[in-house]
Scaffold this active site. Structure first.
Site, PDB file in Angstrom:
ATOM      1  N   LYS A   1      -5.122 -31.999  30.604  1.00 17.37           N
ATOM      2  CA  LYS A   1      -6.038 -32.837  31.372  1.00 17.37           C
ATOM      3  C   LYS A   1      -5.924 -34.313  30.961  1.00 17.37           C
ATOM      4  CE  LYS A   1      -9.143 -28.932  32.201  1.00 17.37           C
ATOM      5  NZ  LYS A   1     -10.549 -28.441  32.196  1.00 17.37           N
TER       6      LYS A   1
ATOM      7  N   TYR B   1      -9.088 -26.408  42.426  1.00 13.33           N
ATOM      8  CA  TYR B   1     -10.408 -25.959  41.966  1.00 13.33           C
ATOM      9  C   TYR B   1     -11.274 -25.457  43.117  1.00 13.33           C
ATOM     10  CZ  TYR B   1      -9.740 -27.700  37.159  1.00 13.33           C
ATOM     11  OH  TYR B   1      -9.316 -27.887  35.854  1.00 13.33           O
TER      12      TYR B   1
ATOM     13  N   ARG C   1      -8.195 -25.378  22.757  1.00 17.25           N
ATOM     14  CA  ARG C   1      -9.500 -25.973  23.062  1.00 17.25           C
ATOM     15  C   ARG C   1     -10.389 -26.014  21.820  1.00 17.25           C
ATOM     16  NH1 ARG C   1     -10.559 -22.637  28.671  1.00 17.25           N
ATOM     17  NH2 ARG C   1      -9.747 -24.173  30.156  1.00 17.25           N
TER      18      ARG C   1
ATOM     19  N   ASN D   1     -12.661 -30.239  28.031  1.00 17.02           N
ATOM     20  CA  ASN D   1     -11.723 -29.349  27.340  1.00 17.02           C
ATOM     21  C   ASN D   1     -10.308 -29.777  27.749  1.00 17.02           C
ATOM     22  OD1 ASN D   1     -11.254 -28.147  29.846  1.00 17.02           O
ATOM     23  ND2 ASN D   1     -12.435 -26.322  29.402  1.00 17.02           N
TER      24      ASN D   1
ATOM     25  N   HIS E   1      -6.014 -26.694  31.151  1.00 23.81           N
ATOM     26  CA  HIS E   1      -6.272 -25.662  32.153  1.00 23.81           C
ATOM     27  C   HIS E   1      -5.153 -24.636  32.063  1.00 23.81           C
ATOM     28  CE1 HIS E   1      -6.751 -23.620  36.025  1.00 23.81           C
ATOM     29  NE2 HIS E   1      -5.432 -23.722  36.124  1.00 23.81           N
TER      30      HIS E   1
ATOM     31  N   GLU F   1      -1.473 -21.616  42.306  1.00 25.52           N
ATOM     32  CA  GLU F   1      -1.571 -22.958  41.725  1.00 25.52           C
ATOM     33  C   GLU F   1      -0.205 -23.637  41.540  1.00 25.52           C
ATOM     34  OE1 GLU F   1      -3.790 -22.513  38.071  1.00 25.52           O
ATOM     35  OE2 GLU F   1      -5.502 -21.621  39.118  1.00 25.52           O
TER      36      GLU F   1
HETATM   37  P1  IDP Z   1     -11.420 -22.147  32.732  1.00 27.24           P
HETATM   38  O1  IDP Z   1     -10.844 -23.552  32.735  1.00 27.24           O
HETATM   39  O2  IDP Z   1     -11.573 -21.598  31.353  1.00 27.24           O
HETATM   40  O3  IDP Z   1     -10.700 -21.207  33.675  1.00 27.24           O
HETATM   41  P2  IDP Z   1     -13.503 -22.340  34.730  1.00 27.24           P
HETATM   42  O4  IDP Z   1     -14.768 -21.577  34.743  1.00 27.24           O
HETATM   43  O5  IDP Z   1     -12.451 -21.988  35.740  1.00 27.24           O
HETATM   44  O6  IDP Z   1     -12.926 -22.284  33.265  1.00 27.24           O
HETATM   45  O7  IDP Z   1     -13.902 -23.865  34.914  1.00 27.24           O
HETATM   46  C1  IDP Z   1     -12.941 -24.850  35.243  1.00 27.24           C
HETATM   47  C2  IDP Z   1     -13.230 -26.099  34.431  1.00 27.24           C
HETATM   48  O8  IDP Z   1     -14.491 -26.643  34.834  1.00 27.24           O
HETATM   49  C3  IDP Z   1     -13.364 -25.877  32.921  1.00 27.24           C
HETATM   50  O9  IDP Z   1     -12.133 -25.896  32.246  1.00 27.24           O
HETATM   51  C4  IDP Z   1     -14.264 -27.010  32.505  1.00 27.24           C
HETATM   52  O10 IDP Z   1     -13.514 -28.222  32.344  1.00 27.24           O
HETATM   53  C5  IDP Z   1     -15.175 -27.178  33.708  1.00 27.24           C
HETATM   54  N1  IDP Z   1     -16.419 -26.435  33.531  1.00 27.24           N
HETATM   55  C6  IDP Z   1     -16.600 -25.099  33.622  1.00 27.24           C
HETATM   56  N2  IDP Z   1     -17.885 -24.761  33.409  1.00 27.24           N
HETATM   57  C7  IDP Z   1     -18.546 -25.921  33.180  1.00 27.24           C
HETATM   58  C8  IDP Z   1     -19.917 -26.235  32.899  1.00 27.24           C
HETATM   59  O11 IDP Z   1     -20.783 -25.366  32.813  1.00 27.24           O
HETATM   60  N3  IDP Z   1     -20.206 -27.568  32.735  1.00 27.24           N
HETATM   61  C9  IDP Z   1     -19.264 -28.537  32.842  1.00 27.24           C
HETATM   62  N4  IDP Z   1     -17.974 -28.292  33.101  1.00 27.24           N
HETATM   63  C10 IDP Z   1     -17.610 -26.993  33.269  1.00 27.24           C
HETATM   64 MG    MG Z   2     -10.532 -21.281  35.725  1.00 26.46          MG
END
Ligand code: IDP
Ligand code: MG
Length: 137
Positions: A9, A49, A102, A112, A115, A126
């Protein structure tokens, strides 16, 4: 051999973490088969996304992903999708174990550092968003 999609990122790129993060995947034995540094477009991120559209964090997620260039890569290897998710660690860096990417580089869920596609079907969906030339691969 299974392929997966990883994004480093923008904030991690600006922090100078690219080399260290790629090294984690290479050290594990995954093969780097495509690599590109790009400034994402809103359209790419909306596709990437799409499952999160409408969620509370969607706007800030897109904003941070648009804040600078990111590094996209395709990694290949046995069980590459789940191996990458394991190396990446939990979504929330506070929960991510030390030793995971992470877990080692940050504290904020919004920032974080990486991805990783969450399934083989997500990876197939993707990869062409970031590597259109791989659409038939
Ligand atoms: P992942 O990246 O572990 O697959 P996802 O649930 O797909 O997690 O979420 C995508 C991205 O959205 C995460 O990597 C994070 O940067 C952001 N994100 C997910 N949940 C939250 C939240 O509750 N608050 C803020 N950002 C979030
Ligand atoms: Mg995800």
């Amino acid at each position: 051999m299974e392929k997966t999609l990883v994004l480093i990122k923008p904030k991690a790129v600006s922090r100078g973490l690219v080399g260290r993060i790629i090294k984690r995947y290479e050290d594990k034995g995954l093969n780097l088969v495509a690599l590109r540094m790009i400034k994402a477009t809103g359209d790419q991120l909306a596709m990437h996304y799409e499952e999160h559209k409408g969620k509370s964090f969607y706007g800030s997620l897109l904003e941070t992903m648009l804040s600078g260039p990111l590094v996209a890569m395709i990694l290949e290897g046995e069980d590459a999708v789940s191996v990458v998710r394991l190396l990446n660690g939990a979504t929330d860096p506070i929960q991510a174990l030390p030793g995971s990417i992470r877990g080692d580089y940050g504290l904020e869920i919004e920032h974080n550092v990486v991805h990783g596609a969450d399934s083989q079907s997500s990876a197939k969906r993707e990869i062409p968003i970031w590597f259109p030339e791989e659409a038939d691969a």
